[in-house]
Design an enzyme around this catalytic site. Structure first.
Site, short mmCIF file in Angstrom:
data_model
loop_
_atom_site.label_atom_id
_atom_site.label_comp_id
_atom_site.label_asym_id
_atom_site.label_seq_id
_atom_site.Cartn_x
_atom_site.Cartn_y
_atom_site.Cartn_z
N ASP A 162 3.80 -8.74 0.73
CA ASP A 162 4.14 -9.36 2.05
C ASP A 162 3.22 -10.60 2.27
OD1 ASP A 162 2.10 -7.78 3.06
OD2 ASP A 162 3.52 -6.88 4.28
N HIS B 75 0.73 -1.20 0.02
CA HIS B 75 -0.04 0.01 -0.01
C HIS B 75 0.88 1.32 0.13
CE1 HIS B 75 -3.18 -2.78 1.05
NE2 HIS B 75 -2.82 -2.86 2.13
#
Length: 499
Positions: free
Chosen positions: A240, A82
């Protein structure tokens, strides 16, 4: 022997693994870097720190490597999602990166709903508008730093910027792009419709590639800086959570992951992008080609336990703190904890709600409180599993990693609360091993990630649910679900009194 490197660009540190063809971790190097908090709610980092610390880690790894560096055949990445990095036309960084845990964009999230409509946003992006995502950050810069916005030629996500610094090539990949609120998740393409609605030139969005895709070799300057060979191939990598799923073998229908770190994640594999969860959980592209995953998040998972330790048992280590919790009965003798220390994400996207201990009496001991904290964290994670099951997903086996896999009593608690078989891994390395697996497949060691997982991912043990406890926790979970509704208004009234 041949080798690959997995690089995990986290929020507080970069972790670099050297892995051989048998899946054995030969070296691990970690380097930390600071967060920048200019004011309340702001969380930023200097992207040059990522590059500097990664170069330092790789230099140390190569220095301690006994073989020929040309045997290190590939590198791939995992990274914090993000975050916004803006580059000008010369590909120079225009400002500090705004990170996933930055909360300044509440107004922009409201603007997104007003402009696009919540229903249409979910149809395109499969996700709600939350402060952590990238589009609200772009709109904040557009509104508050107009000169920087107008100079921007492309945005990158954190690990994509690191990869650019190592190769000179500009790309993003689907699993990270899915967390921007600009990707059409099902079509795997940037959304022209959303870009037009928000006055964003679609050329600001980088070219998209698959996670295992070859994107170039490291530059001669970076090779000289680190000691790596210029022939080292670089592969796109993944977000991730996607890499955590890969590294845990969540690569087929029915596979689910429970990851407990500072925050907690329940992640489940999806074969297609057309399932509808009404925005109650996140829906992202997987690092596995043409696959997806759904995900629920507990903001204060491991953090709830570390908070309790720091405040009430500062002189104890975790082994001592958790010793004996298995002797406290399921339900902590009528004591319940909700882990809303910094708000909640799934299923309640609520920044105001705060945690509670419910049912305290004079008979409770510290061990009751410790077990209640563990149960509360696990109940919160079970909210996501409950949503999955309500929508027809079968969940009977869950791989547990992170802090929740380090204690036998907590593993049994997960089995009992989730009513599922829990698998503990023998070689848990999280997202960094997933990144290494993407490089291993990219270099041709394996034909697929599933084939790679058969070698790299090893199970240590399984824990079965205890029927008696399952029944108790089923009743207690219904009580747990009442606490949010019962304390929501109280927390709104207490908000003005918080520091």
């Amino acid at each position: 022997m041949k080798y690959v490197i997995g690089i995990d660009l986290g929020t507080s540190a970069v972790k670099v693994l050297l892995v051989d063809q048998k899946g054995s971790v030969c070296q691990e190097v970690s380097k930390s870097y600071p967060l920048i908090h200019k004011q309340s709610g702001y969380s930023e980092q200097d992207p040059s720190e990522w590059v500097e610390k990664t170069a330092e880690a790789l230099t140390e790894l190569v220095k301690n490597f006994d073989g020929d560096v040309t045997a290190i055949e590939g590198i791939s990445f995992s990274g914090q999602m993000h975050g916004l990095v803006l580059l000008d036309e010369n590909h120079k960084v225009l400002r500090n990166a705004i990170l996933w845990n930055d909360t300044r964009t509440t107004k922009q999230c409201k603007d997104i709903y007003e402009t696009a409509g919540e229903k249409r946003l979910l149809e395109i992006t499969k996700n709600p508008a939350l402060e952590g995502f990238t589009l609200p950050k772009i709109l904040w810069v557009k509104e508050h730093e107009r000169d920087i916005f107008e100079k921007a030629s492309v945005f990158l996500l954190p690990k994509d910027y690191l990869r650019f610094a190592m190769t000179g090539a500009i790309h993003s990949e689907y699993s990270d792009a899915a967390g921007t609120l600009l990707l059409n998740v099902s079509k795997k393409a940037w959304s022209d419709e959303l870009c037009q609605l928000f006055g964003i030139d679609i050329r600001l969005c980088p070219p998209l590639v698959a996670s295992h895709e070859f994107v170039g070799t490291i530059t001669s300057a970076f090779a000289k800086r680190t000691g790596l060979s210029e022939t080292t191939k670089v592969f796109a990598g993944g977000a991730d959570n996607a890499c955590g799923a890969i590294g845990s073998g969540i690569l087929s229908q029915g596979k689910t992951l429970c990851s407990i770190g500072t925050s907690g994640v329940i992640l489940s594999y999806e074969e297609s992008g057309d399932r509808d969860f009404q925005g109650k959980v996140h829906y992202f592209n997987h690092g596995e080609e043409n696959a997806y995953y759904t995900m629920g998040v507990t903001l204060s998972a491991g953090y709830s336990l570390s908070w309790f330790k720091d405040v009430f048992a500062a002189n104890e280590d975790y082994v001592s703190l958790l010793d004996g919790v298995e002797r406290v009965p399921a339900g902590s003798n009528g004591l319940m904890f909700t882990p809303y220390l910094v708000g909640e994400r799934t299923p309640h996207a609520d920044s105001v709600i705060r945690g509670s201990f419910i049912g305290m009496d004079a008979s409770h001991t510290k061990k009751d409180f410790v077990r209640a904290v563990l149960e509360g964290i696990t109940f919160s994670l079970h909210e996501s599993i409950h949503i999955f099951r309500e929508n027809g997903k079968k969940i009977d086996t869950i791989v547990s990693i992170g802090g929740g896999a380090k204690n036998e009593a907590w593993l049994q608690m997960q089995a009992d609360i989730f009513d599922a078989k829990i698998v503990k891994l023998a070689n848990e390395q999280g997202p960094s091993i997933g990144a290494a697996m993407l490089a291993a497949v990219g270099t041709g060691w394996f034909a697929s990630l599933k084939e790679c997982a058969d070698v790299f991912v090893k199970e240590a043990k399984t824990i079965e649910p205890v029927k008696e406890n399952v029944e108790k926790y089923r009743e207690l979970f219904m009580v747990y679900q009442l606490v949010y509704r019962s304390t929501q208004e109280l927390n709104e009234k207490l908000q003005s009194f918080r520091n």
